[in-house]
Design an enzyme around this catalytic site. Structure first.
Site, PDB file in Angstrom:
ATOM      1  N   CYS A  32       0.837  -1.201   0.000  1.00 38.80           N
ATOM      2  CA  CYS A  32       0.000   0.000   0.000  1.00 38.80           C
ATOM      3  C   CYS A  32       0.877   1.258   0.000  1.00 38.80           C
ATOM      4  O   CYS A  32       1.550   1.548   0.993  1.00 38.80           O
ATOM      5  CB  CYS A  32      -0.903  -0.048   1.239  1.00 38.80           C
ATOM      6  SG  CYS A  32      -1.732   1.492   1.649  1.00 38.80           S
ATOM      7  N   CYS A  35       0.177   3.796   2.717  1.00 36.89           N
ATOM      8  CA  CYS A  35       0.623   3.243   4.008  1.00 36.89           C
ATOM      9  C   CYS A  35       2.119   3.510   4.203  1.00 36.89           C
ATOM     10  O   CYS A  35       2.553   3.877   5.296  1.00 36.89           O
ATOM     11  CB  CYS A  35       0.376   1.739   4.072  1.00 36.89           C
ATOM     12  SG  CYS A  35      -1.352   1.250   3.958  1.00 36.89           S
TER      13      CYS A  35
END
Length: 105
Positions: A32, A35
């Protein structure tokens, strides 16, 4: 690094039954992009607010039960827990100032 890796095995001790300072849970995955952008922000907050907050990291790929329990549909997802209850949460990248505001610091 003051982040605690949260797993289904230590969740009760580190989060559910913990009384004291607020806990910031960071739900993330290695694939991600947002993230990975948020990770250094969370690390900074964990270091700067050591003793005032507890910071936990939950890898959603490794801990699908916890992701399901928190109804994680998108990541990154930040959840603030106090005395076993959710008091705030947000999905998506957040600035350091926004995360600190979420924590009420």
């Amino acid at each position: 690094m003051n982040e605690i890796v949260i797993t289904k095995d230590n969740f009760d001790e580190e989060v559910r039954n913990y009384k004291g300072m607020p806990i910031l849970l960071d739900f993330w995955a290695s694939w991600c992009g947002p993230c990975m952008m948020l990770a250094p922000v969370i690390e900074e907050i964990a270091d700067e607010y050591e003793g005032k907050i507890k910071v936990g990291s939950v890898n959603v790929d490794e801990q699908p039960e916890l992701a399901a329990a928190f109804k994680v549909e998108s990541i990154p997802m930040l959840v603030v827990v106090k005395d076993g209850g959710i008091v705030n949460q947000a999905v998506g990248y957040r600035s350091k100032a926004d995360v600190i505001k979420m924590l009420g610091l």
